[in-house]
Motif scaffolding. Structure first.
Motif, PDB file in Angstrom:
ATOM      1  N   LEU A   1       0.851  -1.183   0.000  1.00 60.65           N
ATOM      2  CA  LEU A   1       0.000   0.000   0.000  1.00 60.65           C
ATOM      3  C   LEU A   1       0.892   1.239   0.000  1.00 60.65           C
ATOM      4  O   LEU A   1       0.932   2.013   0.954  1.00 60.65           O
ATOM      5  N   HIS A   2       1.585   1.397  -1.094  1.00 57.08           N
ATOM      6  CA  HIS A   2       2.567   2.468  -1.272  1.00 57.08           C
ATOM      7  C   HIS A   2       2.185   3.248  -2.522  1.00 57.08           C
ATOM      8  O   HIS A   2       1.824   2.653  -3.548  1.00 57.08           O
ATOM      9  N   PRO A   3       2.264   4.572  -2.484  1.00 53.91           N
ATOM     10  CA  PRO A   3       1.790   5.359  -3.634  1.00 53.91           C
ATOM     11  C   PRO A   3       2.566   5.130  -4.923  1.00 53.91           C
ATOM     12  O   PRO A   3       2.047   5.410  -6.010  1.00 53.91           O
ATOM     13  N   GLN A  28      -1.543  -3.221  -7.389  1.00 53.34           N
ATOM     14  CA  GLN A  28      -2.059  -3.297  -6.027  1.00 53.34           C
ATOM     15  C   GLN A  28      -3.344  -4.115  -5.971  1.00 53.34           C
ATOM     16  O   GLN A  28      -3.540  -4.914  -5.046  1.00 53.34           O
ATOM     17  N   TRP A  55      -0.244   6.667   0.965  1.00 55.08           N
ATOM     18  CA  TRP A  55      -1.101   5.881   0.083  1.00 55.08           C
ATOM     19  C   TRP A  55      -2.546   6.366   0.143  1.00 55.08           C
ATOM     20  O   TRP A  55      -3.189   6.519  -0.898  1.00 55.08           O
TER      21      TRP A  55
END
Length: 297
Positions: free
Chosen positions: A22-24, A31, A198
């Protein structure tokens, strides 16, 4: 003792295997795929039956356990409005169906960035309207959701009220995301699931051209009066703790019947571990009791 060890293990699993994804910087399609695989660890109880359907023209998954009762739960899944589906939430819908004895209808509402606000809300309303057309007494319709689905649950009730439509008998939200402006995110000592960067990205993708403080995007800024009885559950180890507390305070201040349950040392949407973690199972039993308490007859 065994439950304490299990809590520790699950917390570490979420922190090591879920939170990093859950990383931008990670593309949304990737995802979606990764999270769909990760949710396989959220297992419904034996005896659940899942079927595809449409309700109000919206594709959905129906979950049954045992004989169907007189009502229905409209369940709005979480995922920051950009990931997740009825399939990822079979564990929650399965255990909730078992706990409350009603079928659970989870609409496959449209996601951002392909479909920003108000697409998800429009689909949720269409599904609710479909249940009414199918003959369900609105007092025997409960709406529930987790995370973004929790915010969507409250927004749906507000939109129904403002449109003069009959509101559901009860609302239940788990770790609700109700302030997409992130003005007052909580800072826990540890956060095993969510990253602020995120959810900042998810908020931008969902809001599109609308301001994040729009009341149907961030219900904590809206008029919460005249809504159905509301149950709010949240863990103490999550950055959305303040969202839940502010929602409870605002709803209570505006005259709503509101119950807030804070689960110490648990994390964002810990209810996905129902059937494994006793406190997660107990939390869904509380949701079922809330639904039962506020149904017709």
């Amino acid at each position: 003792m065994l439950q304490t060890v299990l809590e520790t293990g699950l917390r570490q699993t979420m922190s090591r295997l879920i939170r990093p994804w859950l990383h931008p910087a990670i593309p949304v399609p990737l995802q979606r795929s990764i999270v769909a695989q990760a949710y396989r660890s959220s297992v419904p109880p034996r005896g659940c039956r899942f079927s595809k359907m449409t309700v109000g023209g919206i594709r959905a998954t129906r979950t049954d356990f045992g004989d169907a009762g007189p009502g229905v739960v409209l369940y709005l899944h979480g995922g920051g409005y950009i990931i997740g589906s009825p399939s990822t939430h079979r564990g929650i819908t399965g255990h909730l169906a078992k706990a409350c004895g009603w079928p659970i209808i989870a609409p496959d509402y449209r996601l951002a960035p392909e479909h920003p606000f108000p697409a998800a809300l429009d689909d949720a309303e269409a599904a609710y309207d479909g249940l009414l057309r199918d003959g369900y007494n609105p007092e025997n319709i409960a709406v529930a959701g987790d995370s973004a689905g929790g915010g969507l649950t409250v927004a749906l009730a507000m939109k129904l009220r403002d449109g003069g439509k009959p509101v559901p008998g009860s609302l239940a939200v788990m770790s609700p995301w109700v302030d997409l402006s992130h003005q007052r995110l909580y800072s826990p000592e540890r956060e095993p699931v969510l990253q602020a960067r995120w959810i900042d990205k998810a908020a931008r993708l969902y809001c599109g051209s609308e301001a994040p403080i729009h009341p149907l995007i961030s219900p904590v800024f809206g008029d919460l009066s005249g809504l159905p009885p509301l149950l709010i559950q949240v863990g103490s180890e999550e950055i959305l703790l303040n969202d839940a507390q502010r929602l409870a305070e605002a709803a209570t201040r505006q005259g709503n019947e509101t119950t807030l349950e804070i689960f110490n040392s648990l994390w964002h949407v810990f209810q996905v571990h129902a059937g494994q973690l006793d406190r997660a199972t107990d939390a869904l039993n509380d949701v079922a009791a809330h639904i039962s308490q506020h149904r017709a007859g």
